[in-house]
Structures are given as structure tokens and as C-alpha cells.
Scaffold this active site. Structure first.
Site: not given
Length: 781
Positions: A197, A228, A232, A310, A342, A344, A514, A720
Site C-alpha cells: 500500500q 485493509f 501499509e 486515533r 481499516r 486505524f 486513512a 474505513e
């Protein structure tokens, strides 16, 4: 058939026909080798010795890689350099690779890996959050978000409650496991194709490990069979292993993890543990809240700090609380390093908030939806109730209107009474219905990631080549970028060819994550196309004998707004521009305005806007087994002015089902020695068609008020936020469980598996017959 607009996924035919090519499905170059890991049987141990002589002598084996083969830095950590690619002296989770065999094929590599003899000295292992808390074993200092004086407000609150909540993790279970190909080309450049990703970060990590400058590494991402968040950062070490093997052997090398190994070695959604205290008045209005969050980070930091933050800034979800104190810590455990997934961290934070709201409602004997609605953020109140605990003002808040529309459209109140009537006449089968909101912040936590680039070429025949920095993982980003380019240039989609994402075309990109892929890359694509249009408009104005401002590009034609009688073909204007020696290539760049974040104070404007929605779920559970059925789902979600409606609807449905899996059936289990027991589809249950309700209604919220944020063509992020709509399933299950008795607290484990539901029913029955879900009490004020 020519398509002027895009109405489906750009690779839909390739997906269903099998023509779409993924990383490990390319035509293999001559002499390609494969790798296989030598995995540790301990969760925590000292490496005493590695004897690979027997493996190296086996036919077809080209190398056994250990830490001594790494020419650069032995580290793949994206934030903190605490992730050795190959451990030198200590393993930190069960299944960690201490060496990699490089051989002619996977079968040979696997056999040789079994022949590597590794000596270990077992060490004490920390295997869960509770153990980490008991031993103060944390990765980073505590983080905090605070407003007002929560301690004083709690002491003065009309009512107070406290509690704890364990939240399970979730495996990404992408269809395509981690995969990378690498080879050294004739110029000595490292060419990497990775299911990643974040091609730029993969490029940087490969360069770090090999001791190369980034311009000596090219990373491409063809497409991913799902990501998902699991690709990343965690694609990086596997790309680095393939690159290291190619560097050592001077042969092309492939890696594609078997499903079981992928699940054993990769991180998951972070499990969380929460403690909370809440103060509220007799109407259920929040007065104060103290929340302590503990995230299981696993053996290394990875992305845990921003995931935790987050979570902390999403405990509030859609609810205003004047006095808030949220602290967070990252547990250091001997498990695979947990990572992006997904949402985060947002889903875990929201789940704590919804747990608190439900506790309040049951304590006061109020319907949970009433307490939710009373606590919504609202602008038109004095004092205003539209400022978050971290200091961001919520503008263009659609939740109150969206909520009211969904309650009416789903016939919620009448169905609530029907559920109560059903429960009154069924002793061992109960139903529950619930409605929950979602308010999810859109932007990267790290401000510098909120930027994107694009590169657009127009050829003299009027065809267009489109490059951008985002990656395609099935979510439809490429489809949306085609829609943006088509709309901006005024040409049909058939004229545009989108290219694979590559670091030698668009450099220094951010991860496709994100929920910002369309926002960021769409604006960059639009900027590049507008640069080209401004050049073409000068040429067209001369040909049409009109002012530049009057030139209109639409339907593959160019005409003057003052007169549509005379028009030129788009390709003819392009040819004229080329003849006039005007560049037909342009870059585009975008950075999200107005963002700020101070991690030390927990204050700022971290989000450009909020994506909102709400869902109603109705369930039925069996008191004998705890097995549930999802009878009906109604979703109303705000995607703004959709770029491609079919894509957005698919994201809403898929996100909801994935969230439902996390909350109801996807249970991760480890042995006492730290070995993952649920490492296959036979032991780890993801949702199937049988779990999806036959009555599944999805509507897109239409709001007359345009958002203040300047989003791409008025669209809003959708990747997300829909996952969190599935919290309505958990709350409906809680309602159904409550119908078996009269408890003021429904302790429901997460995930709410049949076993967890059965246990919850047993506890509720101990309180006697239900007085909560009778028809007479459903409409309580």
C-alpha cells in the site's frame, strides 16, 4: 462499447475473468528463485547458534540468509528503528524468521529450511496486555487527550459508573498474502514489484537494508488482492527479503507467504483493553469521562503510536462530553507486531464510547438510542456542543439530520415494538434492534502524509496516460481517478489509460490509507489535468477565435461557451498544441490545507472533515446455543457527491461485513507458549454469505448543504467509516441478550461469538425475567 463515464470497477472484467495480474502471477523471468523462512518455535528466546551447513549443501539451494548477509541497516521499522529484518541474537515472537532459505523453488526451500539447526535459550514471554500492565512493559510514554477537569466533574456528577472492556484483534485475511518480486537489472538498479500500500516506504526500507540511495531502488505496485492496512508497513520486510536475496544471488527472487505463515508472522488489528469512569445526569447527558486505553503493540512499535492516538480521538464518536481525560499506553508483548487495519484504531475507540453510552442507558432504564441522540454534537446550542476534546470544531455535522432520516426510513420505532412483542412470546429465542452513529475523522494523523502527486501525459492522438501515487487494492481508487481525469479533461474514460503505481513515475508518495486515497490523489490528478487544460485552452481559443475563458472541454469536443455551433475534436486541439511546441505532459500536486496536530498536548485540527453515517441492525439469537442471525440491516451513509456510486456502495457493504466479522466471529487465539492457533480458514472464521442478511438496505445520504471542506468534486471518503457501522450489530445483540433477564449491565465480550453470547445470556438470566424489552417500556422517555 465506448464509455464516457465510469460506472464500475476499472478491473471488474479482469477480476472475474482471471486476466487481472497480481504480483506473483507475472511471467517469471529466467532463473527466478524462491524463499522460505526458518521460524522460531519460541515466543521469546536468545539465539545461541545457527547451523545451516546441511541446508546449504542440498541440491537447488543457493543461499541461507542470516543477519550477517545484510549490507545496510538491519531494520525495517517505519517509525522507530526497532524491527530487525533478521534477528541477530534474540527472537521476539513465535514464528519469527531467524533465517531465510533461497532455492530453485518453494518445495526445495521449505525442505532446506527444515534442515537448518538453530539453538535457542528460552526466555520469559509476555503474551497479553494484562501481563504487560502488571510488569509495566510498554513501548512508549503515555499519550493524553484532555479537556476540562474530569476528576472534579466526576466527583460532582449526578450518577457515576465505571467498567472495563476487552476488545479482540482481527486478522486482515486479504485474499492475496504478502508477496514481492525483486531483481537487479542491467544498470544495477533494484527493481521491486510488491503487494504494498506504500511503494515509497517499501522503496525506502529496501534501500535502507541494502545500503543504497533511494534512486537505486524502483518499487511498483501492480494491484493488491486486498490490503485493509496489512500492507501499509508490513509488506516492507518481505520486499526487503526478496531484494536481499536478489542482491546476494544476483538472480530474480520471489516471495509469497503461505496462508498459515502469513497469519503467524504478520500483525493484526490491535487488541485493546479499556478502563473507564463516566459521570452523567438523570437524562443521560454526559458530564465527565475518564478513559484509559491499552493497545497491544506486539514486539515492535510499527504504527502503534498513531493507531493509539486515533483510538483516543474517536472515543467520543458522535457524542459531546464537556470534561474528558483519555490516556493511552502501548503494551509491549511477544506477539507479532500489530499494525494498521481499516479504521486505524478508530473502531476500538468508538467501541469504548458505545459501551459507555449503553451502560448509561441501562442504568437509567432509558432506550440506548435516546441517550445516544441526546448526546450528539450540535452546533446550534448555547454554549456550543460542537468542539471535540482535542479542540477541533465540528462543522457541517450531518449526524442529527441523517439519524432522523434513518430512524424514519428504517421504521425503527415500530420495529422496536415488534421486537418487544416477539420477545414477550418467545422464551428461548430473542430479538434485538439497535441504531448507532459513526463520525470518523478524515486525514492522516501525521500531517506530512497529507500530500499527493500525479503525472499525466496526453499523446498526439488525444489519448491520455494517467499516473498517480495511490495504490489499487480492490477498493476502486483507480476507477475514481479515471472519473476525476475524465471529468476534468472533458473526455471519455476510454481515452484514458491508468498505469501501475511506480516510484519512478510519482515519487515521495504517502500510503494509500486513512480513507484519503481519493481525496489526496484525486486533487493531484485534477491539478495536473487543469494545468494541461490551461495550455490547450490557449490553443483552442485561437482556433475558435474566442477568449480563453470561453473555451469549454466536454464530450471529447472543444467549443466556445458563447457558441456551441463550432466545435473541435479534442484530439485535433491536442495535435495543434503539439505543432505549436506546447508541452503535453504535466505533474499535479496537492496538500490538504488547515491541518495541525501537537502530539504532546493532544490538541489540534487533525482532520480535514468527518465522514458520517448510521446503521440499524436487527438480530435474533438462540438461548440454547448463543448462535445469532442478522435479520435486517439499514444503512444511511454520507459519501457527498459520489465519484462512482457503485464503488461507494460496494465499500459500504464490504466495510460493514468486515466490521461485523471483527465484532462477532473473528476470534484470535494463542497457545500458552505464544503460538497462533487460529492460523487458517478452518480455525479463524471470517464472515461468509450465510452471515450477510438477505434484507440489506444501503442508501446514500443526500444533504442540501455543501460541506465547508473543499473535497474532490464534493465527494467524501468511504474506505474505513462503514466498518464502524457494524457496531449496530453488537448493540442489537446486546439488546437481544438483555431480553433474557433484567440486568442493568450486559457484559458482552468482543468478539460476540456464540460462546460469548451464550455466556452473557447465562449471566442475564440470573437476574430474573426481563423488564427492559417489554412493549410497554420500549417508548420510555
Amino acid at each position: 462499447m465506448s464509455r464516457r463515464q465510469i460506472d464500475r470497477h476499472e478491473s471488474a472484467i479482469g477480476h472475474v475473468s482471471g486476466r487481472a495480474v497480481y504480483t506473483d502471477e507475472q511471467h517469471a523471468p529466467t532463473g527466478m528463485l524462491s524463499v522460505w523462512p526458518v521460524q522460531s518455535p519460541h515466543a521469546h528466546a536468545r539465539i545461541v547458534s545457527i547451523d545451516a551447513d546441511r541446508a546449504r549443501r542440498m541440491p537447488g539451494v543457493h543461499a541461507v540468509l542470516t543477519d550477517t548477509d545484510i549490507p545496510g541497516e538491519n531494520d525495517t521499522g517505519p517509525i522507530v528503528h526497532d524491527e530487525p529484518l533478521i534477528p541477530a541474537n534474540r527472537v521476539q515472537f513465535h514464528g519469527q524468521a531467524v533465517a531465510w532459505v533461497v532455492a530453485d523453488d518453494e518445495t526445495t526451500a521449505k525442505a532446506a529450511a527444515a534442515a537448518v539447526n538453530v539453538g535457542y535459550e528460552a526466555l520469559p514471554a509476555c503474551l497479553d496486555i494484562a501481563d504487560a500492565i502488571a510488569n509495566a512493559n510498554f513501548h512508549c510514554p503515555p499519550a493524553q487527550v484532555q479537556r476540562g477537569d474530569a476528576s472534579t466533574a466526576l466527583s460532582k456528577a449526578t450518577h457515576c459508573l465505571d467498567g472495563e472492556l476487552d476488545i479482540g484483534g482481527q486478522d486482515h485475511f486479504y485474499l492475496e498474502t504478502q508477496a514481492s518480486w525483486a531483481q537487479v537489472d542491467s544498470e544495477g538498479l533494484l527493481q521491486v514489484t510488491s503487494s504494498t500500500q506504500h511503494p515509497t516506504e517499501t522503496q525506502a526500507i529496501v534501500a535502507r537494508v541494502l545500503g543504497l540511495p533511494s534512486n537505486r531502488v524502483v518499487c511498483r505496485s501492480l494491484r493488491m488482492g486486498g490490503g485493509f492496512g496489512g500492507k501499509e508497513t508490513q509488506a516492507n520486510p518481505y520486499a526487503a527479503i526478496a531484494a536481499l536475496a536478489a542482491h546476494v544471488t544476483r538472480r530474480p527472487v520471489r516471495i509469497k507467504l503461505a496462508r498459515g505463515i502469513d497469519m503467524q508472522m504478520t500483525g493484526k488489528r490491535h487488541p485493546f483493553f479499556a478502563r473507564y469512569e463516566v459521570g452523567f445526569d438523570q437524562h443521560g447527558m454526559l458530564q465527565a469521562m475518564k478513559v484509559a486505553l491499552f493497545a497491544d503493540g506486539g514486539w515492535s512499535v510499527d504504527l502503534s503510536p498513531p493507531v493509539l492516538m486515533r483510538a483516543m480521538v474517536h472515543v467520543d464518536n458522535s457524542y459531546y462530553c464537556p470534561n474528558v481525560e483519555i490516556t493511552g499506553l502501548i503494551a509491549k508483548t511477544n506477539l507479532p507486531s500489530n499494525t494498521a487495519f481499516r479504521g486505524f484504531g478508530g473502531p476500538q475507540g468508538m467501541l469504548v464510547g458505545e459501551e459507555i453510552i449503553d451502560r448509561i442507558a441501562r442504568h437509567l432504564g432509558l432506550p440506548p438510542e435516546t441517550v445516544r441522540e441526546r448526546n450528539f454534537y450540535r452546533e446550534a446550542e448555547s454554549p456550543p456542543r460542537n468542539i471535540t476534546p482535542y479542540g477541533q470544531t465540528i462543522r457541517d455535522n450531518p449526524i442529527p439530520e441523517l439519524w432522523a432520516q434513518l430512524k424514519t426510513g428504517s421504521d425503527f420505532d415500530a420495529r422496536r415494538i415488534e421486537v418487544a412483542t416477539f420477545n414477550a412470546s418467545h422464551a428461548h429465542t430473542k430479538r434485538g434492534i439497535a441504531i448507532t452513529p459513526v463520525k470518523f475523522g478524515i486525514s492522516f494523523n501525521k500531517v506530512e502524509y497529507n500530500q499527493a502527486g500525479a503525472l499525466v501525459h496526453i499523446y498526439t492522438d488525444g489519448s491520455v496516460q494517467l499516473n498517480h501515487g495511490g495504490t489499487e487494492m480492490g477498493q476502486g481508487l483507480h476507477s475514481k481517478m479515471l472519473a476525476v481525469a475524465s471529468r476534468t479533461l472533458g473526455i471519455s474514460v476510454d481515452r484514458i489509460q491508468i498505469m501501475v503505481t511506480s516510484t519512478d513515475k510519482v515519487p515521495n508518495t504517502s500510503a494509500t490509507a486513512a480513507s484519503s486515497g481519493s481525496d489526496l490523489n484525486g486533487q493531484a490528478v485534477k491539478a495536473a489535468c487543469e494545468t494541461l487544460l490551461s495550455r490547450l485552452a490557449e490553443v483552442a481559443a485561437g482556433l475558435l477565435e474566442c477568449r480563453v475563458g470561453e473555451v469549454v472541454f466536454a464530450d471529447d469536443q472543444v467549443h466556445a461557451s458563447s457558441s456551441s455551433k463550432q466545435s473541435l475534436a479534442f484530439a485535433d486541439v491536442v495535435q495543434a498544441a503539439y505543432s505549436a511546441r506546447i508541452s503535453l505532459s504535466a505533474t499535479g500536486y496537492y496538500r490538504t490545507p488547515g491541518l495541525s496536530w501537537d502530539a504532546q498536548t493532544g490538541k489540534g485540527q487533525p482532520f480535514y472533515y468527518f465522514a458520517c453515517g448510521a446503521a440499524v441492525s436487527e438480530v435474533e439469537i438462540c438461548g440454547y446455543t448463543g448462535v445469532h442471525r442478522l435479520l435486517r440491516v439499514d444503512i444511511l451513509h454520507d459519501v457527498g457527491d459520489s465519484l462512482v456510486e457503485a464503488i461507494d456502495r460496494g465499500q459500504i457493504e464490504g466495510g460493514f461485513v468486515q466490521g461485523m466479522g471483527w465484532l462477532t466471529c473473528e476470534e484470535l487465539r494463542w497457545s500458552d507458549s505464544g503460538k497462533l492457533l487460529t492460523d487458517a480458514p478452518s480455525t479463524y472464521k471470517i464472515p461468509t454469505n450465510g452471515e450477510v442478511p438477505k434484507d440489506f438496505r444501503v442508501d446514500l445520504f443526500k444533504c442540501a448543504q455543501k460541506p465547508e471542506a473543499q473535497v474532490i468534486f464534493g465527494s467524501k471518503a468511504v474506505g474505513e467509516p462503514p466498518l464502524m457501522l457494524a457496531m449496530s450489530v453488537r448493540e442489537a445483540l446486546r439488546e437481544a441478550v438483555s431480553a433474557f433477564g433484567d440486568a442493568r449491565q450486559i457484559a458482552l465480550a468482543s468478539p460476540a461469538t456464540p460462546e460469548a453470547i451464550f455466556n452473557a445470556i447465562g449471566k442475564v438470566r440470573a437476574f430474573g425475567p426481563s423488564a427492559v424489552m417489554t412493549p410497554e417500556r420500549v417508548g420510555a422517555p
